[in-house]
Write an enzyme that holds these catalytic residues in place. Structure first.
Site, PDB file in Angstrom:
ATOM      1  N   GLY A  83       0.957  -5.230  -6.955  1.00 15.56           N
ATOM      2  CA  GLY A  83       0.616  -5.083  -8.369  1.00 15.56           C
ATOM      3  C   GLY A  83       1.525  -4.078  -9.060  1.00 15.56           C
ATOM      4  CG  ASN A 135      -8.126   1.373 -11.998  1.00 13.29           C
ATOM      5  OD1 ASN A 135      -7.666   1.267 -13.134  1.00 13.29           O
ATOM      6  ND2 ASN A 135      -7.936   2.432 -11.242  1.00 13.29           N
ATOM      7  CD  GLN A 183      -9.557  -3.323  -9.778  1.00 13.92           C
ATOM      8  OE1 GLN A 183     -10.431  -4.097  -9.347  1.00 13.92           O
ATOM      9  NE2 GLN A 183      -8.981  -2.419  -9.010  1.00 13.92           N
ATOM     10  CB  CYS A 227     -11.531  17.442  -6.838  1.00 11.33           C
ATOM     11  SG  CYS A 227     -12.548  17.233  -8.293  1.00 11.33           S
TER      12      CYS A 227
HETATM   13  C1  PLP Z   1      -4.752  -1.687  -7.446  1.00  8.98           C
HETATM   14  C2  PLP Z   1      -4.233  -1.710  -8.813  1.00  8.98           C
HETATM   15  C3  PLP Z   1      -2.853  -1.736  -9.075  1.00  8.98           C
HETATM   16  C4  PLP Z   1      -1.821  -1.640  -7.990  1.00  8.98           C
HETATM   17  O1  PLP Z   1      -1.763  -2.757  -7.159  1.00  8.98           O
HETATM   18  P1  PLP Z   1      -1.008  -2.596  -5.753  1.00  8.98           P
HETATM   19  O2  PLP Z   1      -0.902  -3.975  -5.227  1.00  8.98           O
HETATM   20  O3  PLP Z   1      -1.862  -1.709  -4.924  1.00  8.98           O
HETATM   21  O4  PLP Z   1       0.320  -1.990  -6.066  1.00  8.98           O
HETATM   22  C5  PLP Z   1      -2.436  -1.800 -10.382  1.00  8.98           C
HETATM   23  N1  PLP Z   1      -3.312  -1.843 -11.389  1.00  8.98           N
HETATM   24  C6  PLP Z   1      -4.639  -1.831 -11.187  1.00  8.98           C
HETATM   25  C7  PLP Z   1      -5.564  -1.909 -12.352  1.00  8.98           C
HETATM   26  C8  PLP Z   1      -5.139  -1.753  -9.901  1.00  8.98           C
HETATM   27  O5  PLP Z   1      -6.468  -1.715  -9.700  1.00  8.98           O
END
Ligand code: PLP
Length: 405
Positions: A71, A150, A178, A323
């Site tokens: 992502g 997320n 998400q 944190c």
């Molecule tokens: C998990 C996530 C990503 C990153 O995806 P990866 O495959 O872990 O790099 C980007 N944007 C959102 C909203 C995510 O939840």
């Protein structure tokens, strides 16, 4: 001890169907899809089928999909491409509550001399649409917004924003990592130009992502190399994982009603049960939200302590705050929403999937009250079952907390 996995926004378990679909491509189906011989041809055919499955989930054409490594790469590619293809425009609009894949990119681009506007949200996490409209100028190259947050699950008005951007000739990208598989998406009916997704958030493995690039959109590749993905992303295709995402897309399409039915009902029951614990707050709009996510604050206790005790009892969740020792830095999302200090520091995120069961929710509802009451017995802000506010104690021990300062 049984694990109750309530951290599906962090990552999901690979579905058995997905693993089954992938296995031949680690064994006998090892050909390079670019090869002219039959070993390559068989694999190329499997890639075409997988691409069709993902296109069907997204409501787009198969050739509009570019596979990436994750992502994060999809997000990077989208930003890079929009700026590269419009070198005369120097302005980028995003929000204050994006994933780090966008936030840190935007910060990098700002250091490179681009103008970046981060749109705010209200107390419920909803986008300030008027602020967004006012931010768009003839110099704006790109608007990039999360579809579903997320941390809170709150949804942004992506379809409306994409239409507005189209009207103004601005490229629109959404990080839908998400959202995909949790809410219905039909790209054909929208003005979205680019959309990021990630395999491991929808029961495929980690290390595979995709970027939807609308047919006809000017595009500049982020990974320059071979002719793979129609010249839009060099590198020999990650065949088993692309096949895995295809199987996961089919599963997601099939499970969408369950996600919005059974999963949502479990999430709501869990949330209602947790709200019976005194001084508990749900963060984020409770309607305009993903069906699987709940961000809950237990005031006057620390999110990290809650997670630690939950983990001991078998429950996997995650913290809304991040944190680190010595500096109490609450989540940028809750901060942007203006969640007060006492709540932001005690926030945790619970995210479900179709793999969860009602029995797990029953068990979680037994464990939570005990954990929270144990921690509150130790809290200086809590006495005899009620908050005992000593305002002198209500500050962080560092200057870095932006809620307190
Ligand atoms: C998990 C996530 C990503 C990153 O995806 P990866 O495959 O872990 O790099 C980007 N944007 C959102 C909203 C995510 O939840």
């Amino acid at each position: 001890m049984e694990t109750i996995y309530l951290d599906n926004n962090a990552t999901t378990k690979v579905a058995p169907e997905v693993l089954e679909a992938m296995l031949p491509f680690f064994k006998e189906e090892y050909g390079n899809p670019s090869s002219m011989h039959h070993k390559g041809g068989d694999v190329a055919a499997a890639l075409r089928r997988a691409r069709l499955s993902l296109a069907s989930l997204l409501g787009c054409e198969p050739h509009e999909i570019v596979y990436t490594s994750c992502g994060t790469e999809s997000d990077n590619t989208a930003l890079w491409s929009a700026l590269r293809t419009q070198p005369d425009k120097r302005h980028l609009v995003t929000s204050k509550v994006e994933h780090s894949a966008i936030i840190n990119n935007a910060a990098f681009l700002a250091r490179q001399g681009y103008k970046v506007t981060e749109i705010g949200v209200d107390r419920r996490g909803l986008l300030d649409f008027d602020e967004l409209k006012a931010a768009l100028t003839p110099d704006t190259a790109l608007v990039s917004l999360l579809w579903a947050n997320n941390e809170t699950g709150v949804l942004f008005p992506i379809v409306e924003t994409a239409a507005l951007c189209r009207e103004k000739g601005i490229v629109f990208h959404t990080d839908a990592v998400q959202a995909v598989g949790k809410i219905p998406i039909n790209l054909k009916e929208t003005c979205i130009d680019m959309l990021s997704l990630s395999g491991h958030k929808l029961h495929a493995p980690k290390g595979i992502g995709a970027l939807y690039v609308r047919h006809g959109l000017k595009f500049a590749p982020f990974m320059i190399g071979g002719h793979q993905e129609n010249g839009r992303r060099g590198g020999t295709e990650n065949v088993p994982y692309i096949v895995g995402v295809g199987a996961a897309a089919e599963l997601s399409e099939k499970n969408l009603p369950e996600e919005n039915g059974r999963v949502k009902a479990m999430r709501d029951r869990l949330e209602e049960g947790l709200l019976k614990i005194p001084s508990t707050i749900v963060n984020g709009d409770r309607e305009l939200r993903l069906p699987n996510t709940s961000n809950v604050s237990f005031e006057y206790v620390e999110g990290e302590s809650i997670l630690f005790h939950l983990s001991h009892a078998g429950i996997c969740a995650s913290s809304g705050s991040a944190c680190t020792s010595g500096s109490l830095e609450p989540s940028h999302v809750l901060r942007a929403m203006g969640v007060p200090f006492t709540a932001a520091h005690g926030s945790i995120r619970l995210s479900l999937s179709t793999a969860n069961t009602d029995a797990e929710i029953d068990k979680a509802l037994e464990i939570f009250p005990a954990v929270i009451s144990k921690l509150r017995d130790l809290s200086p802000f809590w006495k005899d079952g009620a908050p005992a506010l000593d305002n002198s104690l209500l500050t962080c021990d560092t200057n870095s907390c932006q809620i307190c300062n």
